[in-house]
Every structure is written in C-alpha cells, then in structure tokens.
Motif scaffolding. Structure first.
Motif, PDB file in Angstrom:
ATOM      1  N   SER A  47       0.819  -1.216   0.000  1.00  0.00           N
ATOM      2  CA  SER A  47       0.000   0.000   0.000  1.00  0.00           C
ATOM      3  C   SER A  47       0.856   1.270   0.000  1.00  0.00           C
ATOM      4  O   SER A  47       0.406   2.307  -0.485  1.00  0.00           O
ATOM      5  CB  SER A  47      -0.971  -0.002   1.177  1.00  0.00           C
ATOM      6  N   PHE A  48       2.085   1.209   0.492  1.00  0.00           N
ATOM      7  CA  PHE A  48       2.979   2.375   0.473  1.00  0.00           C
ATOM      8  C   PHE A  48       3.281   2.823  -0.953  1.00  0.00           C
ATOM      9  O   PHE A  48       3.650   3.970  -1.185  1.00  0.00           O
ATOM     10  CB  PHE A  48       4.286   2.089   1.228  1.00  0.00           C
ATOM     11  N   ALA A  49       3.124   1.930  -1.938  1.00  0.00           N
ATOM     12  CA  ALA A  49       3.426   2.252  -3.331  1.00  0.00           C
ATOM     13  C   ALA A  49       2.173   2.486  -4.166  1.00  0.00           C
ATOM     14  O   ALA A  49       2.260   2.686  -5.379  1.00  0.00           O
ATOM     15  CB  ALA A  49       4.250   1.123  -3.943  1.00  0.00           C
ATOM     16  N   ALA A  50       1.013   2.490  -3.550  1.00  0.00           N
ATOM     17  CA  ALA A  50      -0.261   2.569  -4.279  1.00  0.00           C
ATOM     18  C   ALA A  50      -0.460   3.855  -5.072  1.00  0.00           C
ATOM     19  O   ALA A  50      -1.211   3.877  -6.034  1.00  0.00           O
ATOM     20  CB  ALA A  50      -1.424   2.368  -3.311  1.00  0.00           C
ATOM     21  N   THR A  51       0.209   4.919  -4.690  1.00  0.00           N
ATOM     22  CA  THR A  51       0.030   6.194  -5.391  1.00  0.00           C
ATOM     23  C   THR A  51       1.263   6.588  -6.200  1.00  0.00           C
ATOM     24  O   THR A  51       1.451   7.757  -6.530  1.00  0.00           O
ATOM     25  CB  THR A  51      -0.318   7.321  -4.395  1.00  0.00           C
ATOM     26  N   THR A  52       2.092   5.621  -6.535  1.00  0.00           N
ATOM     27  CA  THR A  52       3.322   5.879  -7.288  1.00  0.00           C
ATOM     28  C   THR A  52       3.176   5.320  -8.700  1.00  0.00           C
ATOM     29  O   THR A  52       3.016   4.121  -8.865  1.00  0.00           O
ATOM     30  CB  THR A  52       4.525   5.213  -6.586  1.00  0.00           C
ATOM     31  N   ASN A  53       3.240   6.186  -9.703  1.00  0.00           N
ATOM     32  CA  ASN A  53       3.030   5.706 -11.065  1.00  0.00           C
ATOM     33  C   ASN A  53       4.293   5.248 -11.778  1.00  0.00           C
ATOM     34  O   ASN A  53       4.225   4.701 -12.876  1.00  0.00           O
ATOM     35  CB  ASN A  53       2.287   6.747 -11.901  1.00  0.00           C
ATOM     36  N   SER A  54       5.456   5.424 -11.153  1.00  0.00           N
ATOM     37  CA  SER A  54       6.701   4.921 -11.740  1.00  0.00           C
ATOM     38  C   SER A  54       7.753   4.765 -10.641  1.00  0.00           C
ATOM     39  O   SER A  54       7.703   5.462  -9.637  1.00  0.00           O
ATOM     40  CB  SER A  54       7.218   5.867 -12.826  1.00  0.00           C
ATOM     41  N   VAL A  55       8.666   3.827 -10.865  1.00  0.00           N
ATOM     42  CA  VAL A  55       9.755   3.607  -9.911  1.00  0.00           C
ATOM     43  C   VAL A  55      11.061   3.400 -10.669  1.00  0.00           C
ATOM     44  O   VAL A  55      11.058   2.887 -11.791  1.00  0.00           O
ATOM     45  CB  VAL A  55       9.514   2.389  -8.985  1.00  0.00           C
ATOM     46  N   PRO A  56      12.172   3.791 -10.055  1.00  0.00           N
ATOM     47  CA  PRO A  56      13.471   3.582 -10.694  1.00  0.00           C
ATOM     48  C   PRO A  56      13.762   2.096 -10.875  1.00  0.00           C
ATOM     49  O   PRO A  56      13.364   1.267 -10.049  1.00  0.00           O
ATOM     50  CB  PRO A  56      14.467   4.190  -9.690  1.00  0.00           C
ATOM     51  N   VAL A  57      14.450   1.763 -11.955  1.00  0.00           N
ATOM     52  CA  VAL A  57      14.906   0.396 -12.191  1.00  0.00           C
ATOM     53  C   VAL A  57      16.379   0.430 -12.560  1.00  0.00           C
ATOM     54  O   VAL A  57      16.892   1.444 -13.032  1.00  0.00           O
ATOM     55  CB  VAL A  57      14.084  -0.324 -13.288  1.00  0.00           C
ATOM     56  N   VAL A  58      17.061  -0.686 -12.333  1.00  0.00           N
ATOM     57  CA  VAL A  58      18.479  -0.795 -12.666  1.00  0.00           C
ATOM     58  C   VAL A  58      18.653  -1.803 -13.795  1.00  0.00           C
ATOM     59  O   VAL A  58      17.793  -2.649 -14.035  1.00  0.00           O
ATOM     60  CB  VAL A  58      19.329  -1.188 -11.434  1.00  0.00           C
ATOM     61  N   ALA A  59      19.782  -1.723 -14.476  1.00  0.00           N
ATOM     62  CA  ALA A  59      20.036  -2.543 -15.663  1.00  0.00           C
ATOM     63  C   ALA A  59      19.909  -4.039 -15.398  1.00  0.00           C
ATOM     64  O   ALA A  59      19.404  -4.774 -16.248  1.00  0.00           O
ATOM     65  CB  ALA A  59      21.413  -2.219 -16.228  1.00  0.00           C
ATOM     66  N   THR A  60      20.318  -4.501 -14.226  1.00  0.00           N
ATOM     67  CA  THR A  60      20.281  -5.941 -13.960  1.00  0.00           C
ATOM     68  C   THR A  60      18.868  -6.501 -13.890  1.00  0.00           C
ATOM     69  O   THR A  60      18.671  -7.699 -14.095  1.00  0.00           O
ATOM     70  CB  THR A  60      21.017  -6.282 -12.650  1.00  0.00           C
ATOM     71  N   GLU A  61      17.881  -5.670 -13.640  1.00  0.00           N
ATOM     72  CA  GLU A  61      16.509  -6.171 -13.586  1.00  0.00           C
ATOM     73  C   GLU A  61      15.728  -5.942 -14.880  1.00  0.00           C
ATOM     74  O   GLU A  61      14.565  -6.330 -14.991  1.00  0.00           O
ATOM     75  CB  GLU A  61      15.756  -5.622 -12.376  1.00  0.00           C
ATOM     76  N   LEU A  62      16.361  -5.370 -15.873  1.00  0.00           N
ATOM     77  CA  LEU A  62      15.683  -5.096 -17.140  1.00  0.00           C
ATOM     78  C   LEU A  62      15.056  -6.335 -17.786  1.00  0.00           C
ATOM     79  O   LEU A  62      13.936  -6.244 -18.301  1.00  0.00           O
ATOM     80  CB  LEU A  62      16.623  -4.416 -18.127  1.00  0.00           C
TER      81      LEU A  62
END
Length: 116
Positions: A47-62
């Motif tokens: 629920s802490f992320a429910a109002t977040t429309n984008s999050v950072p990602v790193v190359a290893t998780e692409l």
C-alpha cells in the motif's frame, strides 16, 4: 538546517527533508543500540506504493521489468530508467485496494527493498 553539497564543482544548498528518495519522509540510521532487537519481516502489503506511477529500475533487472512494464527515461540532467506502473499521477495499476501487488507480475527491486 541547510546542507551543502558539491556536484561538478557547483555548490548546491538543500534544506533538510528536501529531495528525499521516493517513499521516504523521515529516514533514520539503523543503530544497533536502538534497533538491535528488531528484525525485518517480509510483507505482501504494498500500500505504500499505491500512489506511485513509476519507480526507478536498474540494468540488472531489465530482463524481468521489460516483460511486465513499459520502461521510460526521465527528463533532466541525469536521466534515469523507470518502470511505468500507472498512466496518471498518483496511480499504480499494480496495487489493489488491499495493498496486494497484482499476482504473477514482477515487483521492481526498488519496491521490494523498501524500507531500505
């Protein structure tokens, strides 16, 4: 209290609390004498992320991220890769009303590692 930092030779002044990372409002250091008896319990409440429309990602998780989300680059002096989670501001289509992440979809590392 103001904090000064140098970036590429320029001095930047920030007020305490300004420019905090996503999800964090009052970060504190983990101290053995204060937190030594505590432990981290895995949670399925997003629920802490429910109002977040984008999050950072790193190359290893692409490889996993690109199977589940559009990948965008932010605009600015230092562009950053982000996974798009919603189409509108304050919208995360992956989190339901009970704080559950959509089953079978990848949870980006930035969200999995919270609160660290």
């Amino acid at each position: 209290m103001a904090k000064q930092s140098k970036t590429n030779g320029a001095t930047k002044t920030e007020t305490a609390g300004a420019n905090l990372p996503l999800f964090y409002s009052k970060p504190r250091a983990v101290l053995a004498e204060r937190h030594g008896s505590m432990s981290l319990t895995p949670t399925s409440d997003f629920s802490f992320a429910a109002t977040t429309n984008s999050v950072p990602v790193v190359a290893t998780e692409l490889p996993m991220v690109c199977k589940h989300y559009p990948i965008l680059f932010t605009d600015g002096a230092q562009p950053q890769m982000v996974a798009l989670l919603g189409l509108r501001a304050s919208e995360n289509l992956m989190v339901d009303d009970k704080g559950n992440w959509t089953p079978g979809t990848y949870v980006p590392a930035y969200i999995r590692r919270y609160p660290f």
